[in-house]
Design a protein around this motif. Sequence first.
Motif, PDB file in Angstrom:
ATOM      1  N   LEU A 206      -1.226 -38.303 -21.148  1.00 19.66           N
ATOM      2  CA  LEU A 206      -0.233 -37.577 -21.949  1.00 19.66           C
ATOM      3  C   LEU A 206       0.228 -36.308 -21.253  1.00 19.66           C
ATOM      4  O   LEU A 206       0.631 -35.339 -21.898  1.00 19.66           O
ATOM      5  CB  LEU A 206      -0.825 -37.228 -23.320  1.00 19.66           C
ATOM      6  N   ASN A 207       0.181 -36.303 -19.926  1.00 20.38           N
ATOM      7  CA  ASN A 207       0.510 -35.090 -19.174  1.00 20.38           C
ATOM      8  C   ASN A 207       1.891 -34.549 -19.506  1.00 20.38           C
ATOM      9  O   ASN A 207       2.090 -33.335 -19.608  1.00 20.38           O
ATOM     10  CB  ASN A 207       0.429 -35.374 -17.666  1.00 20.38           C
ATOM     11  N   ASN A 208       2.854 -35.427 -19.650  1.00 19.60           N
ATOM     12  CA  ASN A 208       4.242 -35.010 -19.880  1.00 19.60           C
ATOM     13  C   ASN A 208       4.651 -35.047 -21.345  1.00 19.60           C
ATOM     14  O   ASN A 208       5.825 -34.839 -21.669  1.00 19.60           O
ATOM     15  CB  ASN A 208       5.191 -35.902 -19.062  1.00 19.60           C
ATOM     16  N   ALA A 209       3.711 -35.323 -22.207  1.00 24.88           N
ATOM     17  CA  ALA A 209       4.029 -35.386 -23.638  1.00 24.88           C
ATOM     18  C   ALA A 209       4.218 -33.978 -24.199  1.00 24.88           C
ATOM     19  O   ALA A 209       3.542 -33.035 -23.781  1.00 24.88           O
ATOM     20  CB  ALA A 209       2.910 -36.104 -24.387  1.00 24.88           C
ATOM     21  N   PRO A 210       5.142 -33.815 -25.153  1.00 26.01           N
ATOM     22  CA  PRO A 210       5.386 -32.493 -25.759  1.00 26.01           C
ATOM     23  C   PRO A 210       4.314 -32.141 -26.786  1.00 26.01           C
ATOM     24  O   PRO A 210       4.586 -31.988 -27.979  1.00 26.01           O
ATOM     25  CB  PRO A 210       6.758 -32.669 -26.415  1.00 26.01           C
ATOM     26  N   LEU A 211       3.076 -32.032 -26.310  1.00 27.09           N
ATOM     27  CA  LEU A 211       1.940 -31.745 -27.188  1.00 27.09           C
ATOM     28  C   LEU A 211       1.219 -30.504 -26.713  1.00 27.09           C
ATOM     29  O   LEU A 211       1.415 -30.047 -25.590  1.00 27.09           O
ATOM     30  CB  LEU A 211       0.965 -32.932 -27.199  1.00 27.09           C
ATOM     31  N   GLU A 212       0.376 -29.968 -27.586  1.00 29.51           N
ATOM     32  CA  GLU A 212      -0.425 -28.810 -27.213  1.00 29.51           C
ATOM     33  C   GLU A 212      -1.466 -29.206 -26.177  1.00 29.51           C
ATOM     34  O   GLU A 212      -1.837 -30.385 -26.052  1.00 29.51           O
ATOM     35  CB  GLU A 212      -1.108 -28.222 -28.449  1.00 29.51           C
ATOM     36  N   TYR A 213      -1.968 -28.219 -25.452  1.00 30.33           N
ATOM     37  CA  TYR A 213      -2.932 -28.462 -24.365  1.00 30.33           C
ATOM     38  C   TYR A 213      -4.177 -29.166 -24.876  1.00 30.33           C
ATOM     39  O   TYR A 213      -4.685 -30.112 -24.247  1.00 30.33           O
ATOM     40  CB  TYR A 213      -3.295 -27.134 -23.704  1.00 30.33           C
ATOM     41  N   ASN A 214      -4.699 -28.719 -26.024  1.00 34.55           N
ATOM     42  CA  ASN A 214      -5.912 -29.311 -26.571  1.00 34.55           C
ATOM     43  C   ASN A 214      -5.718 -30.780 -26.936  1.00 34.55           C
ATOM     44  O   ASN A 214      -6.651 -31.585 -26.844  1.00 34.55           O
ATOM     45  CB  ASN A 214      -6.383 -28.543 -27.811  1.00 34.55           C
ATOM     46  N   THR A 215      -4.519 -31.144 -27.370  1.00 33.41           N
ATOM     47  CA  THR A 215      -4.246 -32.530 -27.748  1.00 33.41           C
ATOM     48  C   THR A 215      -4.104 -33.416 -26.522  1.00 33.41           C
ATOM     49  O   THR A 215      -4.573 -34.561 -26.513  1.00 33.41           O
ATOM     50  CB  THR A 215      -2.964 -32.603 -28.598  1.00 33.41           C
ATOM     51  N   LYS A 216      -3.463 -32.889 -25.480  1.00 30.55           N
ATOM     52  CA  LYS A 216      -3.303 -33.666 -24.249  1.00 30.55           C
ATOM     53  C   LYS A 216      -4.607 -33.799 -23.484  1.00 30.55           C
ATOM     54  O   LYS A 216      -4.877 -34.825 -22.859  1.00 30.55           O
ATOM     55  CB  LYS A 216      -2.244 -33.000 -23.352  1.00 30.55           C
ATOM     56  N   TYR A 217      -5.415 -32.753 -23.539  1.00 30.25           N
ATOM     57  CA  TYR A 217      -6.683 -32.748 -22.804  1.00 30.25           C
ATOM     58  C   TYR A 217      -7.809 -32.352 -23.756  1.00 30.25           C
ATOM     59  O   TYR A 217      -8.302 -31.218 -23.716  1.00 30.25           O
ATOM     60  CB  TYR A 217      -6.617 -31.787 -21.624  1.00 30.25           C
ATOM     61  N   PRO A 218      -8.235 -33.272 -24.631  1.00 30.32           N
ATOM     62  CA  PRO A 218      -9.256 -32.930 -25.640  1.00 30.32           C
ATOM     63  C   PRO A 218     -10.615 -32.618 -25.022  1.00 30.32           C
ATOM     64  O   PRO A 218     -10.961 -33.108 -23.940  1.00 30.32           O
ATOM     65  CB  PRO A 218      -9.326 -34.190 -26.511  1.00 30.32           C
TER      66      PRO A 218
END
Length: 217
Positions: A147-159
């Motif tokens: 999800l590197n390029n997904a428009p999500l918060e850092y914690n969500t992309k890298y739990p």
Amino acid sequence: MNSALWIKGPKWIANKTEWPNWTRNVENCNTFSTITEESMDAEIHVPKTSCIQIEKYSSFSKLVRITAYVLRFIRNLKTCKSERTIGILSIQEIGEAEITLIRNVQRTTFELEIDCLNPSSKHKVAIVRQLRLYLDDNGLLRCGGRLNNAPLEYNTKYPILLPTKHHFTSLIIRDMHHKNLHSGLNSTIAHIQQKFWIPRIRQCVKYHLRKCHSAIK
């Protein structure tokens, strides 16, 4: 009821001449003015949270706040009286306490996985490759997903990776479930995975929801 020791205490306590004497040796006593940052770090060589037994707490928020006060106490020991922190806890202190707790839990449960991240390590653990594990700037073990390029918060992309069977993980699940207004299984899992990754999370969350009488079935 017939014990004189229980009712009156030891015999010597009533006679001041028998009280123990302690003479303070000033030469061997350190003062805050002579304690340096290096000497303090040398003395406190164990993890800062080693004095806190996570298993004794049933509330995640209480555990974090107590840890924050312990960290403040240690920090105040290293500073002069005029610069010490007092009063209610700040958001930064609470955040630091949470990071310290997670890091301590990961160091004790994922020791082999963390060692595998060292380029010179000869150990190979499947979960490191499967979850693309890495250490962030705070020393936390995170999952590197797709999800590197997904428009999500850092914690969500890298739990943050948490152990399945650990009391700290149980506290996290209960806290998230409570904050999500005792929602059902899928909603609770989705809420947790916005910040954490727990292997076999479905079985783990289901186990705790069975114990919650307020949960939406």
